[in-house]
Design an enzyme around this catalytic site. Structure first.
Site, PDB file in Angstrom:
ATOM      1  N   GLU A   1       0.929  -1.139   0.035  1.00 22.94           N
ATOM      2  CA  GLU A   1      -0.081  -0.005   0.122  1.00 22.94           C
ATOM      3  C   GLU A   1       0.841   0.995   0.175  1.00 22.94           C
ATOM      4  O   GLU A   1       0.460   2.321  -0.676  1.00 22.94           O
ATOM      5  CB  GLU A   1      -0.801   0.064   1.238  1.00 22.94           C
ATOM      6  CG  GLU A   1      -2.088  -1.184   1.068  1.00 22.94           C
ATOM      7  CD  GLU A   1      -2.826  -1.213   2.340  1.00 22.94           C
ATOM      8  OE1 GLU A   1      -2.409  -1.491   3.365  1.00 22.94           O
ATOM      9  OE2 GLU A   1      -4.042  -1.064   2.343  1.00 22.94           O
TER      10      GLU A   1
ATOM     11  N   GLU B   1      -3.435  -9.501   3.714  1.00 29.97           N
ATOM     12  CA  GLU B   1      -4.286  -9.266   4.917  1.00 29.97           C
ATOM     13  C   GLU B   1      -5.464 -10.376   5.144  1.00 29.97           C
ATOM     14  O   GLU B   1      -5.714 -10.668   6.357  1.00 29.97           O
ATOM     15  CB  GLU B   1      -4.876  -7.972   4.817  1.00 29.97           C
ATOM     16  CG  GLU B   1      -3.980  -6.616   4.995  1.00 29.97           C
ATOM     17  CD  GLU B   1      -3.253  -6.302   3.559  1.00 29.97           C
ATOM     18  OE1 GLU B   1      -3.226  -7.118   2.849  1.00 29.97           O
ATOM     19  OE2 GLU B   1      -2.831  -5.196   3.588  1.00 29.97           O
TER      20      GLU B   1
HETATM   21  N1  T1G Z   1       4.362  -7.888  11.746  1.00 27.64           N
HETATM   22  C1  T1G Z   1       5.047  -8.306  12.758  1.00 27.64           C
HETATM   23  N2  T1G Z   1       6.085  -9.302  12.901  1.00 27.64           N
HETATM   24  C2  T1G Z   1       6.033  -9.962  11.732  1.00 27.64           C
HETATM   25  C3  T1G Z   1       5.274  -9.489  10.531  1.00 27.64           C
HETATM   26  C4  T1G Z   1       4.270  -8.509  10.736  1.00 27.64           C
HETATM   27  N3  T1G Z   1       3.498  -7.856   9.591  1.00 27.64           N
HETATM   28  N4  T1G Z   1       5.698 -10.185   9.651  1.00 27.64           N
HETATM   29  C5  T1G Z   1       6.632 -10.942   9.938  1.00 27.64           C
HETATM   30  N5  T1G Z   1       6.865 -10.695  11.343  1.00 27.64           N
HETATM   31  C6  T1G Z   1       7.740 -11.579  12.293  1.00 27.64           C
HETATM   32  C7  T1G Z   1       7.524 -12.895  12.337  1.00 27.64           C
HETATM   33  O1  T1G Z   1       6.605 -13.197  13.216  1.00 27.64           O
HETATM   34  C8  T1G Z   1       9.029 -13.433  12.566  1.00 27.64           C
HETATM   35  O2  T1G Z   1       8.951 -13.091  14.096  1.00 27.64           O
HETATM   36  C9  T1G Z   1       9.768 -12.776  11.888  1.00 27.64           C
HETATM   37  O3  T1G Z   1       9.092 -11.456  11.460  1.00 27.64           O
HETATM   38  C10 T1G Z   1      10.283 -13.174  10.512  1.00 27.64           C
HETATM   39  O4  T1G Z   1       8.815 -14.007   9.965  1.00 27.64           O
HETATM   40  C11 T1G Z   1      -2.796  -1.718   7.059  1.00 27.64           C
HETATM   41  C12 T1G Z   1      -3.387  -4.118   8.137  1.00 27.64           C
HETATM   42  C13 T1G Z   1       7.476 -11.230   5.397  1.00 27.64           C
HETATM   43  C14 T1G Z   1       7.210 -13.324   3.983  1.00 27.64           C
HETATM   44  O5  T1G Z   1       0.710 -10.251   6.699  1.00 27.64           O
HETATM   45  O6  T1G Z   1       4.148 -13.294   5.282  1.00 27.64           O
HETATM   46  O7  T1G Z   1      -0.332  -4.617   6.623  1.00 27.64           O
HETATM   47  O8  T1G Z   1       9.568 -15.692  14.963  1.00 27.64           O
HETATM   48  O9  T1G Z   1       9.313 -16.253   9.872  1.00 27.64           O
HETATM   49  O10 T1G Z   1       9.645 -16.847   6.333  1.00 27.64           O
HETATM   50  O11 T1G Z   1      -3.347  -3.039   5.270  1.00 27.64           O
HETATM   51  O12 T1G Z   1       6.931 -12.883   7.552  1.00 27.64           O
HETATM   52  O13 T1G Z   1      11.324 -14.099  14.274  1.00 27.64           O
HETATM   53  O14 T1G Z   1      10.099 -13.617  16.330  1.00 27.64           O
HETATM   54  O15 T1G Z   1       7.417 -15.159   8.625  1.00 27.64           O
HETATM   55  O16 T1G Z   1      11.305 -14.882   5.906  1.00 27.64           O
HETATM   56  C15 T1G Z   1       0.208  -7.772   6.221  1.00 27.64           C
HETATM   57  C16 T1G Z   1       3.095 -11.252   7.119  1.00 27.64           C
HETATM   58  C17 T1G Z   1       0.214  -7.210   7.712  1.00 27.64           C
HETATM   59  C18 T1G Z   1       3.082 -10.219   6.044  1.00 27.64           C
HETATM   60  C19 T1G Z   1       8.658 -13.075   5.740  1.00 27.64           C
HETATM   61  N6  T1G Z   1       1.361  -8.591   6.084  1.00 27.64           N
HETATM   62  N7  T1G Z   1       4.728 -11.869   7.141  1.00 27.64           N
HETATM   63  O17 T1G Z   1       8.645 -14.652   5.741  1.00 27.64           O
HETATM   64  O18 T1G Z   1       9.841 -14.963   8.070  1.00 27.64           O
HETATM   65  S1  T1G Z   1      -1.545  -6.505   8.026  1.00 27.64           S
HETATM   66  C20 T1G Z   1       1.705  -9.792   6.296  1.00 27.64           C
HETATM   67  C21 T1G Z   1       5.092 -12.727   6.179  1.00 27.64           C
HETATM   68  C22 T1G Z   1      -1.464  -4.862   6.977  1.00 27.64           C
HETATM   69  C23 T1G Z   1      -2.344  -3.121   6.160  1.00 27.64           C
HETATM   70  C24 T1G Z   1      -2.421  -4.380   6.890  1.00 27.64           C
HETATM   71  C25 T1G Z   1       6.231 -13.236   6.262  1.00 27.64           C
HETATM   72  C26 T1G Z   1       7.513 -12.587   5.407  1.00 27.64           C
HETATM   73  P1  T1G Z   1      10.257 -14.222  14.866  1.00 27.64           P
HETATM   74  P2  T1G Z   1       8.818 -15.241   9.224  1.00 27.64           P
HETATM   75  P3  T1G Z   1      10.010 -15.335   6.563  1.00 27.64           P
END
Ligand code: T1G
Length: 694
Positions: free
Chosen positions: A108, A128
């Site tokens: 976004e 999301e």
């Molecule tokens: N927020 C907080 N922590 C996150 C995070 C996030 N969005 N994404 C990953 N982590 C942490 C995860 O818990 C782990 O922590 C570490 O990062 C590595 O993650 C307004 C409302 C980016 C493809 O849904 O898909 O934006 O275990 O093991 O395999 O519209 O993380 O090390 O303590 O998964 O390399 C939308 C979610 C949010 C993306 C990387 N975004 N993340 O994968 O590492 S809502 C998502 C992923 C939003 C807006 C809306 C994957 C990754 P720890 P990982 P990875």
């Protein structure tokens, strides 16, 4: 380089400003990032020396989304939608420079910029919906304006990402940068200035939206397409509504509408469950007594014993990851049959265009078939996947102990049997463990890593690491009958068998559990798995429905008749009046008075014992934490992720209520409903299962 917040800094390269975001591990858009972005753009606006701004991230990825850990806490300004409005309305061109995964709020942010460039390996996605939400910072309004609602809908409603190449093709990005991203992005910014390109505010693009206004069928058709996969989920429909809003409302109103839909989802239990699950799936890899930096054993060659359904499926997992497999069978004909099944599976995948014939040949080329156990001498990991017969397994492990090199890991794929007893057949129990794959092994993501009493830490760490490499979700469990998943599943099966005889109809049982969110009801599942699994013809005496049905030759889907009848080639269950009679007859034989059973009782009888057994499994240390059990059930048994898992669901119902029902059922139906001490303890302390999820 000037620090704006602890997560954002500003660098000047001539007339180009670079807004660097540095918020490990994924540059989540937490408060320090949002504040730094807003202040950084404001600063660039005021600085006459700055003519354009590149937004770029340090570390492994562009912003991967809002900080999910902030959800549920009081939101702190500046809110992301407001920050992105600052981007959108900036009077100077903003170029988003993307690497890694521009997901959610990160995408976004890029959409609110005026131009977008990316490295070839970048991905763009709006996941999301997988959190039970929808893009809440303008994504549902801007993406349709950029690529049209038809192309935007699947991205928003499924959360599946697209590659940089596809993004370029769809017009999501303006250029792919070969080499250094920062350099390339600055050069692109300079080109924009030199060519005096007008600011391309996505919010003001109307062509794609206007064209779609006269085609309401776009949404009707997509809803039809989405229906099956989105059954029971609330967020996908809200996503479609938000994109409809982009087509039918002015941008500002569409943003407001998106916000309303987002807030509604955020307040709902489904989003809470799916956000909980997101972290639960990552927690499973954290085992308290296994340090993150435990040295691993290098697994270059794998041996698999048994080329049946399980062995064949397990083989595919490893060759899919490029790891060669030596596949052992007792007879050449069994080996040929097993290899034939693997080849057929790959050919089907290739026929769907999901892999090329060359891929098929490459993977088949990684499998070496043999009837000699001695050919496993140089394997680094051997997985036994033969019949569930303890004597046979023990014999195999005694032989493997003599054949396999020192330091090789020996694993059994047993679903139930005692891994310690198997390990005791060897001189190397510290190298023995269970790797319990779920059938079909090449499809199901769940893998229970069964920790033997003597299994060494590096062996366990290696098992967890190799699981990730073959794209499994590995959950560490201890040794007991059925480990964790099957031990909990057995509770439901027992109650289903009893409910059938007490009066619940087969259709009712299946409908209640299907409507709860399982992919199919328990009766249909029994027919699918095969009623003769675990049935012993020699000792069968018609005392259970399994025995009655198997004695009557009704084995399930595989031979066209089980609890239900099936037309040839069809999986659609059809009522079998003859089975209804068998049920009545057995009920009568057992002196049972049949009665109406409510849907609520079916849910409680089938699910609360699963929860209670989960509590016992935790008390016994068979599982590390409650959320691990939820990960097992979502990935091994089709528990609907929008209900989090049995332990999350129990917290949602209220442990006091679960306990009260268990006590009531114990009165009515006996000690199989005796509450687990942990359940009583948590209720007494006013705590819930989540309080144990550390
Ligand atoms: N927020 C907080 N922590 C996150 C995070 C996030 N969005 N994404 C990953 N982590 C942490 C995860 O818990 C782990 O922590 C570490 O990062 C590595 O993650 C307004 C409302 C980016 C493809 O849904 O898909 O934006 O275990 O093991 O395999 O519209 O993380 O090390 O303590 O998964 O390399 C939308 C979610 C949010 C993306 C990387 N975004 N993340 O994968 O590492 S809502 C998502 C992923 C939003 C807006 C809306 C994957 C990754 P720890 P990982 P990875």
């Amino acid at each position: 380089m000037v620090a704006i917040t602890e997560a954002v800094s500003f660098e000047k390269q001539g007339e180009i400003g670079l807004l660097w975001i540095d918020n490990p591990p994924v540059n989540a858009l937490g408060y320090p990032v949002r504040k730094g972005m807003a202040d950084g753009i404001a600063m660039a606006q005021k600085d006459d020396g700055i003519k354009a701004v590149v937004v770029i991230c340090k570390g492994g990825t562009f912003c991967a989304g809002a900080d999910i850990r902030e959800f549920g806490k009081p939101p702190k300004e500046p809110h992301l939608p407001d920050v992105l409005t600052v981007f959108d309305q900036c009077g100077k061109p903003i170029i988003a420079a993307v690497h890694g995964t521009a997901f959610g709020g990160g995408f976004e942010t890029a959409l609110s910029s005026h131009f977008r460039v990316a490295v070839p390996t970048a991905q763009f996605g709006l996941p999301e919906v997988k959190l039970g939400l929808l893009p809440g910072a303008g994504g549902t309004q801007r993406l349709p304006r950029l690529i049209g609602p038809e192309k935007a809908l699947p991205m928003v409603a499924t959360g599946n990402p697209i590659s940089a190449a596809q993004a370029l093709k769809e017009g999501v990005i303006d250029e792919i940068i070969q080499g250094d991203l920062a350099e390339g992005a600055v050069a692109f910014a300079r080109k924009v200035l030199a060519e005096k390109r007008p600011l391309r505010r996505v919010s003001q693009m109307t062509e794609q939206i206007e064209a779609a206004r006269s085609k309401p069928e776009i949404f009707a058709n997509y809803r039809k397409q989405l229906a099956k996969a989105a059954r029971g989920f609330e967020a996908p429909e809200a996503c479609v509504q938000a994109v409809e809003g982009a087509v039918n409302k002015p941008f500002a109103e569409g943003l407001k509408y998106e916000r309303e839909l987002f807030q509604k989802l955020m307040m709902g239990s489904q989003s809470a469950a799916q956000r909980y699950y997101f972290f639960a799936e990552r927690q499973v890899a954290k085992i308290p007594d296994i340090p993150k930096d435990t040295p691993l054993i290098d697994i270059k060659k794998v041996g698999i014993i048994g080329a049946g359904t399980m062995g064949g499926g397990i083989t595919m997992n490893f060759v899919n990851a490029g790891i060669p497999v030596t596949l052992v069978e007792v007879k050449q004909e069994f080996l040929d049959r097993g290899l034939g099944v693997i080849k057929k599976n790959y050919d089907i995948t290739a026929s769907k265009g999901k892999m090329t014939p060359a891929d098929v040949d490459k993977r088949m080329g990684l499998i070496k078939g043999t009837t000699r156990l001695e050919d496993l001498a140089d394997a680094d990991l051997v997985i036994e996947a033969v019949f569930e017969n303890m004597d046979l397994k023990k014999e195999i492990f005694r032989k493997l102990d003599a054949i396999c090199r020192q330091g090789a890991i020996l694993a059994t794929n047993t679903s139930y049997l005692n891994v310690n007893e198997i390990a005791a057949q060897t001189q190397r129990p510290e190298y023995v463990l269970g790797l319990h794959f779920f059938s079909p092994a090449n499809v199901m993501r769940l893998l229970e890593v069964v920790r033997g009493a003597k299994t060494a830490i590096p062996v366990l760490a290696t098992a967890m690491a190799i699981a990730k490499k073959i794209k499994k979700i590995a959950v560490m469990v201890g040794v007991c009958h059925g480990f964790a998943g099957n031990r909990m599943f057995a509770q439901r099966k027992r109650e289903v068998d009893k409910l059938v005889l007490e009066g619940a109809s087969l259709a009712q049982l299946d409908k209640v559990m299907y409507d709860f969110g399982f992919p199919m009801g328990p009766i249909q599942l029994l027919d699918l798995i095969g009623l003769d699994l675990g049935w012993n013809k020699a000792t069968s005496k018609g005392e259970t429905m399994q025995q009655v049905l198997c004695e009557d030759g009704r084995l399930g889907l595989k031979n066209g008749k089980g609890y239900y009848n099936y037309d040839p080639g069809s999986r659609v269950p059809k009522p079998a009046p003859e089975v209804e009679q068998m049920i009545l007859e057995l009920s009568r034989k057992k002196g049972l008075t049949r009665r109406e059973v409510s849907d609520a009782e079916i849910i409680q009888r089938c699910i609360y014992p699963i929860i209670n057994e989960g509590a016992k499994i935790l008390e016994e240390g068979i599982a590390v934490r409650p959320s691990d059990l939820d990960v097992i059930w979502v990935n091994g048994y089709g528990w609907p992720v929008y209900r989090g898992g049995p332990m999350f669901y129990a917290d949602l119902v209220g442990l006091d209520k679960v306990l009260a029902v268990m006590k009531d059922f114990q009165e009515k139906y006996g000690d199989t409903f005796k509450p687990a001490p942990l359940l009583e303890k948590l209720v007494k302390e006013g705590k819930n299962f989540n309080s144990l999820n550390n």
